[in-house]
Scaffold this motif. Sequence first.
Motif, PDB file in Angstrom:
ATOM      1  N   LEU A   1       7.815   1.944   2.521  1.00 55.78           N
ATOM      2  CA  LEU A   1       6.494   2.543   2.714  1.00 55.78           C
ATOM      3  C   LEU A   1       6.202   3.363   1.466  1.00 55.78           C
ATOM      4  O   LEU A   1       6.923   4.305   1.154  1.00 55.78           O
ATOM      5  CB  LEU A   1       6.476   3.425   3.963  1.00 55.78           C
ATOM      6  CG  LEU A   1       5.106   3.956   4.372  1.00 55.78           C
ATOM      7  CD1 LEU A   1       4.194   2.815   4.803  1.00 55.78           C
ATOM      8  CD2 LEU A   1       5.246   4.965   5.495  1.00 55.78           C
ATOM      9  N   ARG A   2       5.177   2.954   0.715  1.00 57.68           N
ATOM     10  CA  ARG A   2       4.818   3.623  -0.538  1.00 57.68           C
ATOM     11  C   ARG A   2       3.595   4.498  -0.313  1.00 57.68           C
ATOM     12  O   ARG A   2       2.556   4.041   0.129  1.00 57.68           O
ATOM     13  CB  ARG A   2       4.529   2.604  -1.628  1.00 57.68           C
ATOM     14  CG  ARG A   2       4.081   3.240  -2.936  1.00 57.68           C
ATOM     15  CD  ARG A   2       4.033   2.260  -4.073  1.00 57.68           C
ATOM     16  NE  ARG A   2       5.404   1.865  -4.372  1.00 57.68           N
ATOM     17  CZ  ARG A   2       5.737   0.696  -4.927  1.00 57.68           C
ATOM     18  NH1 ARG A   2       4.799  -0.173  -5.236  1.00 57.68           N
ATOM     19  NH2 ARG A   2       6.989   0.413  -5.166  1.00 57.68           N
ATOM     20  N   SER A   3       3.767   5.777  -0.626  1.00 58.90           N
ATOM     21  CA  SER A   3       2.675   6.741  -0.519  1.00 58.90           C
ATOM     22  C   SER A   3       2.279   7.188  -1.913  1.00 58.90           C
ATOM     23  O   SER A   3       3.143   7.456  -2.750  1.00 58.90           O
ATOM     24  CB  SER A   3       3.115   7.973   0.288  1.00 58.90           C
ATOM     25  OG  SER A   3       3.524   7.605   1.567  1.00 58.90           O
ATOM     26  N   LYS A   4       0.997   7.268  -2.148  1.00 52.17           N
ATOM     27  CA  LYS A   4       0.493   7.733  -3.436  1.00 52.17           C
ATOM     28  C   LYS A   4       0.092   9.198  -3.297  1.00 52.17           C
ATOM     29  O   LYS A   4      -0.692   9.555  -2.433  1.00 52.17           O
ATOM     30  CB  LYS A   4      -0.704   6.907  -3.895  1.00 52.17           C
ATOM     31  CG  LYS A   4      -1.206   7.285  -5.278  1.00 52.17           C
ATOM     32  CD  LYS A   4      -2.278   6.352  -5.778  1.00 52.17           C
ATOM     33  CE  LYS A   4      -1.786   4.999  -6.136  1.00 52.17           C
ATOM     34  NZ  LYS A   4      -0.883   4.883  -7.259  1.00 52.17           N
TER      35      LYS A   4
ATOM     36  N   THR B   1       1.460  10.059  -8.523  1.00 52.84           N
ATOM     37  CA  THR B   1       2.843   9.608  -8.395  1.00 52.84           C
ATOM     38  C   THR B   1       3.009   8.862  -7.079  1.00 52.84           C
ATOM     39  O   THR B   1       2.303   9.128  -6.106  1.00 52.84           O
ATOM     40  CB  THR B   1       3.843  10.784  -8.430  1.00 52.84           C
ATOM     41  OG1 THR B   1       3.505  11.709  -7.393  1.00 52.84           O
ATOM     42  CG2 THR B   1       3.815  11.497  -9.765  1.00 52.84           C
ATOM     43  N   ASP B   2       3.917   7.918  -7.083  1.00 57.46           N
ATOM     44  CA  ASP B   2       4.242   7.168  -5.877  1.00 57.46           C
ATOM     45  C   ASP B   2       5.564   7.663  -5.322  1.00 57.46           C
ATOM     46  O   ASP B   2       6.499   7.933  -6.076  1.00 57.46           O
ATOM     47  CB  ASP B   2       4.381   5.669  -6.182  1.00 57.46           C
ATOM     48  CG  ASP B   2       3.060   5.025  -6.554  1.00 57.46           C
ATOM     49  OD1 ASP B   2       2.008   5.554  -6.165  1.00 57.46           O
ATOM     50  OD2 ASP B   2       3.081   3.980  -7.233  1.00 57.46           O
ATOM     51  N   THR B   3       5.630   7.778  -4.010  1.00 60.08           N
ATOM     52  CA  THR B   3       6.902   8.064  -3.358  1.00 60.08           C
ATOM     53  C   THR B   3       7.193   6.916  -2.405  1.00 60.08           C
ATOM     54  O   THR B   3       6.298   6.432  -1.707  1.00 60.08           O
ATOM     55  CB  THR B   3       6.885   9.398  -2.579  1.00 60.08           C
ATOM     56  OG1 THR B   3       5.850   9.343  -1.588  1.00 60.08           O
ATOM     57  CG2 THR B   3       6.632  10.571  -3.496  1.00 60.08           C
ATOM     58  N   ASN B   4       8.422   6.465  -2.418  1.00 59.89           N
ATOM     59  CA  ASN B   4       8.853   5.363  -1.566  1.00 59.89           C
ATOM     60  C   ASN B   4       9.861   5.860  -0.559  1.00 59.89           C
ATOM     61  O   ASN B   4      10.701   6.694  -0.882  1.00 59.89           O
ATOM     62  CB  ASN B   4       9.505   4.261  -2.402  1.00 59.89           C
ATOM     63  CG  ASN B   4       8.532   3.586  -3.336  1.00 59.89           C
ATOM     64  OD1 ASN B   4       7.350   3.504  -3.058  1.00 59.89           O
ATOM     65  ND2 ASN B   4       9.034   3.097  -4.447  1.00 59.89           N
ATOM     66  N   ARG B   5       9.763   5.330   0.653  1.00 57.72           N
ATOM     67  CA  ARG B   5      10.811   5.584   1.632  1.00 57.72           C
ATOM     68  C   ARG B   5      11.109   4.285   2.367  1.00 57.72           C
ATOM     69  O   ARG B   5      10.211   3.499   2.663  1.00 57.72           O
ATOM     70  CB  ARG B   5      10.474   6.715   2.572  1.00 57.72           C
ATOM     71  CG  ARG B   5       9.432   6.459   3.584  1.00 57.72           C
ATOM     72  CD  ARG B   5       9.266   7.681   4.488  1.00 57.72           C
ATOM     73  NE  ARG B   5       7.941   7.662   5.054  1.00 57.72           N
ATOM     74  CZ  ARG B   5       7.677   7.848   6.334  1.00 57.72           C
ATOM     75  NH1 ARG B   5       8.635   8.144   7.156  1.00 57.72           N
ATOM     76  NH2 ARG B   5       6.454   7.781   6.778  1.00 57.72           N
ATOM     77  N   SER B   6      12.377   4.069   2.603  1.00 54.60           N
ATOM     78  CA  SER B   6      12.819   2.871   3.313  1.00 54.60           C
ATOM     79  C   SER B   6      12.836   3.161   4.801  1.00 54.60           C
ATOM     80  O   SER B   6      13.197   4.260   5.225  1.00 54.60           O
ATOM     81  CB  SER B   6      14.219   2.475   2.857  1.00 54.60           C
ATOM     82  OG  SER B   6      14.197   2.095   1.510  1.00 54.60           O
ATOM     83  N   LEU B   7      12.441   2.159   5.569  1.00 49.96           N
ATOM     84  CA  LEU B   7      12.478   2.288   7.017  1.00 49.96           C
ATOM     85  C   LEU B   7      12.639   0.922   7.631  1.00 49.96           C
ATOM     86  O   LEU B   7      12.466  -0.094   6.970  1.00 49.96           O
ATOM     87  CB  LEU B   7      11.228   3.002   7.536  1.00 49.96           C
ATOM     88  CG  LEU B   7       9.859   2.570   7.009  1.00 49.96           C
ATOM     89  CD1 LEU B   7       9.262   1.504   7.889  1.00 49.96           C
ATOM     90  CD2 LEU B   7       8.965   3.771   6.958  1.00 49.96           C
TER      91      LEU B   7
END
Length: 109
Positions: free
Chosen positions: A15-18, A34-40
Amino acid sequence: MAIKQINDKGRTVTLRSKLSGTYDPIAGTITSDTDTNRSLKAVFTEYKSMEIDGSIIVRGDKQVLIADVSEPPDANDILIDGTDEYSIINIGAIQPGDLPILYKLQVRR
């Protein structure tokens, strides 16, 4: 039970959040996004043909269940499954009490 099934049987997606840049009034500049990624873990399902109305739900849309509720998804986020990127069209929460236990997303390529 549903959360355990998603965690056991689901596949790992990103899930990529800007995050928008911030304005620095002293320098008069805006920092870059910036982009932050989290795996789920997620489970993808198809919509039934009777659910596809051509406007709200279109052919090719998928329904995705995610059980990671540490931070709710946002409509501006991107869901990445391997090389496929999906825009989040709609977000629904399954919330039998005060807190959501999972999210149901409508996504589109």
